[in-house]
Design a protein around this motif. Structure first.
Motif, short mmCIF file in Angstrom:
data_model
loop_
_atom_site.label_atom_id
_atom_site.label_comp_id
_atom_site.label_asym_id
_atom_site.label_seq_id
_atom_site.Cartn_x
_atom_site.Cartn_y
_atom_site.Cartn_z
N ALA A 306 0.85 -1.20 0.00
CA ALA A 306 0.00 0.00 0.00
C ALA A 306 0.88 1.25 0.00
CB ALA A 306 -0.91 0.01 1.21
N ILE A 307 0.47 2.24 -0.74
CA ILE A 307 1.15 3.55 -0.74
C ILE A 307 0.38 4.45 0.21
CG2 ILE A 307 1.95 5.49 -2.12
CD1 ILE A 307 3.22 2.80 -2.86
N VAL A 308 1.08 5.00 1.19
CA VAL A 308 0.43 5.77 2.25
C VAL A 308 1.11 7.12 2.43
CG1 VAL A 308 -0.29 3.68 3.46
CG2 VAL A 308 1.90 4.76 4.05
N GLU A 309 0.41 8.03 3.08
CA GLU A 309 0.99 9.31 3.46
C GLU A 309 1.09 9.36 4.98
OE1 GLU A 309 -0.09 14.08 3.51
OE2 GLU A 309 -0.91 12.83 1.89
N LEU A 310 2.25 9.72 5.50
CA LEU A 310 2.46 9.81 6.93
C LEU A 310 2.05 11.20 7.44
CD1 LEU A 310 5.97 8.09 7.25
CD2 LEU A 310 3.69 7.05 7.19
N THR A 311 1.92 11.32 8.74
CA THR A 311 1.58 12.61 9.33
C THR A 311 2.69 13.63 9.12
OG1 THR A 311 2.36 11.73 11.45
CG2 THR A 311 -0.02 11.71 11.06
N THR A 312 3.88 13.17 8.76
CA THR A 312 5.00 14.07 8.45
C THR A 312 4.93 14.59 7.01
OG1 THR A 312 6.34 12.16 7.80
CG2 THR A 312 6.54 12.94 10.07
N GLY A 313 3.97 14.05 6.21
CA GLY A 313 3.86 14.44 4.81
C GLY A 313 4.60 13.52 3.87
N ILE A 314 5.43 12.61 4.39
CA ILE A 314 6.19 11.68 3.55
C ILE A 314 5.25 10.64 2.94
CG2 ILE A 314 7.92 9.83 3.60
CD1 ILE A 314 9.40 11.41 5.74
N HIS A 315 5.48 10.34 1.65
CA HIS A 315 4.77 9.27 0.98
C HIS A 315 5.64 8.02 1.04
CE1 HIS A 315 1.80 11.85 -1.59
NE2 HIS A 315 1.87 12.24 -0.34
N ALA A 316 5.05 6.90 1.46
CA ALA A 316 5.83 5.70 1.68
C ALA A 316 5.05 4.47 1.24
CB ALA A 316 6.23 5.57 3.15
N LYS A 317 5.79 3.36 1.09
CA LYS A 317 5.21 2.08 0.71
C LYS A 317 5.36 1.10 1.86
CE LYS A 317 5.73 -1.54 -2.83
NZ LYS A 317 6.51 -1.93 -4.06
N VAL A 318 4.31 0.34 2.17
CA VAL A 318 4.39 -0.69 3.20
C VAL A 318 5.15 -1.88 2.64
CG1 VAL A 318 3.09 -2.23 4.72
CG2 VAL A 318 2.19 0.05 4.19
N ILE A 319 6.32 -2.18 3.20
CA ILE A 319 7.15 -3.26 2.65
C ILE A 319 7.26 -4.47 3.56
CG2 ILE A 319 8.51 -1.71 1.20
CD1 ILE A 319 10.77 -1.91 3.29
N ASP A 320 6.89 -4.32 4.84
CA ASP A 320 6.97 -5.47 5.74
C ASP A 320 6.14 -5.20 6.99
OD1 ASP A 320 7.72 -7.96 6.64
OD2 ASP A 320 9.68 -7.33 7.38
N THR A 321 5.67 -6.27 7.61
CA THR A 321 4.95 -6.15 8.88
C THR A 321 5.30 -7.34 9.77
OG1 THR A 321 3.02 -7.30 8.00
CG2 THR A 321 2.96 -4.90 7.93
N ASN A 322 5.09 -7.14 11.05
CA ASN A 322 5.22 -8.22 12.02
C ASN A 322 3.81 -8.59 12.44
OD1 ASN A 322 5.41 -9.71 14.45
ND2 ASN A 322 7.34 -8.74 14.99
N ASP A 323 3.41 -9.85 12.26
CA ASP A 323 2.04 -10.26 12.55
C ASP A 323 1.64 -10.00 14.00
OD1 ASP A 323 1.37 -11.04 10.02
OD2 ASP A 323 1.87 -13.15 10.31
N LYS A 324 2.61 -9.93 14.91
CA LYS A 324 2.28 -9.70 16.31
C LYS A 324 2.00 -8.23 16.59
CE LYS A 324 4.84 -13.69 18.08
NZ LYS A 324 5.92 -14.17 18.96
#
Length: 356
Positions: A306-324
């Motif tokens: 997913a391509i997201v916008e952070l509260t800092t204004g940076i646009h980023a891509k979700v590349i990994d997550t921890n299921d926990k």
């Protein structure tokens, strides 16, 4: 009242006051502590709690007796309010984990609102009896129904769906038709045959008939009948398409799939939340993105890539997550290609989804 260190708690101790974790109400006053609850308190690093003394117990006994008598005098013979509250909490204890719910239930007001709805519904004889039958017939379906009630009602609130209480009842009873599905099929640990699958699909029609026979509104009965419809026409039982599927059906379909994927079944383990979201996007394909955006923002858990916008204004891509801890994803700045790890203090958060 006695202040007791959590490590010294005993099974059967009763909470004196409501217990909050951050801004979230996690235990109601009057809760009788079980081994599972005490273990959860230790996991949460809660140092001590207020426990009722013998004098406190005597003081509240008359109130509890009055509360029980008022409810149990109902001709439908439903449980007392305190018993329903206990069921609500124990159900949440089993399924309402943060790795599934993210931050969806991180507000004491929402907890109290949902608890109040559950008490209201379960104080109605026909709802209580149907859910008790479902619990006895297939406990997995009962848990799933409660789960869909919690997530679905919160989702409906975000979507500003009309008739939210009727929607909440529909979530709670959406799978009641499985009372007519043989236990041998529901409990089967291997893949269903085509004939068995066709039998399971009939639970939507059975659910509609059961609810109409008991004089539930058409709105509620339709949620049981149509929650497996898909906008491109591949769903059942009627193969509805696009505008034929109402907003509340689309919302329930998303929550139903997510919940089912996130719970273990006799034939598979539970999926992690981000995998579940990826499957959800395929299973409920062509539902307007707005529904997914709203649902994922409610959880604060986002699918991979997913391509997201952070509260800092940076646009980023979700590349990994921890299921926990899926609500702290690893991101990559879209323009600088550097990794971004979300701070634990949540000083930086995902503001919005740009696209999947």
């Amino acid at each position: 009242m006695t202040v007791v260190n959590v490590k010294d708690l005993q099974e059967g101790d009763v909470l004196k006051n409501d217990l909050f974790r951050g801004g979230t109400l996690v235990l109601k006053s009057g809760t009788s502590l079980t081994k599972a609850v005490i273990s959860k308190l230790r996991q949460w690093d809660i140092p001590s709690v207020d426990i009722r003394s013998a004098q406190d117990e005597h003081h509240v006994s008359d109130e509890n007796e009055q509360e029980t008598n008022v409810v149990n005098n109902s001709p439908d013979s439903v449980p007392s309010v305190s018993e329903i509250k206990n069921d609500f909490f124990n159900n949440l204890l089993k399924i309402g984990q943060e790795y599934r719910y993210g931050f969806a239930l991180n507000d004491a007001v929402d907890y109290q609102w949902l608890e109040g709805l559950f008490i209201k519904f379960m104080s109605t004889g026909k709802i209580y009896k149907l859910l008790e039958k479902l619990k006895d017939w297939d406990y997995n379906t009962y848990q799933h129904s409660f789960d869909v009630f919690i997530l679905g009602t919160l989702f409906a609130k975000k979507l500003k769906i009309d008739d939210i209480e009727q929607f909440a009842i529909g979530c709670l009873l959406h799978d009641v038709g499985k009372l007519e599905i043989p236990k041998s099929i529901l409990d089967k640990s291997s893949k269903l045959s085509q004939q068995e699958y066709e039998t399971v699909k009939n639970h939507t029609i059975y659910g509609y008939k059961i609810l109409k026979q008991q004089d539930f509104p058409e709105y509620v009965a339709n949620l049981a009948k149509s929650h497996h419809e898909r906008v491109e026409g591949s769903g059942y039982p009627e193969g509805l398409k696009n505008a034929e599927i109402k907003e509340e059906i689309k919302a329930l379909a998303i929550v139903d799939v997510y919940s089912a994927l996130m719970m273990a079944r006799p034939y598979r383990h539970a999926y992690g939340s981000t995998v579940a979201e990826t499957i959800l996007l395929k299973e409920c394909k062509m539902v307007e993105d707005y529904y997914f955006y709203t649902f994922f923002r409610m959880l604060d858990i986002f699918p991979l890539n997913a391509i997201v916008e952070l509260t800092t204004g940076i646009h980023a891509k979700v590349i990994d997550t921890n299921d926990k801890v899926p609500f702290y994803p690893v991101l990559e700045d879209r323009y600088k290609s550097n990794r971004i790890e979300m701070p634990l203090d949540r000083s930086v958060k995902i503001k919005k989804i740009i696209r999947f």
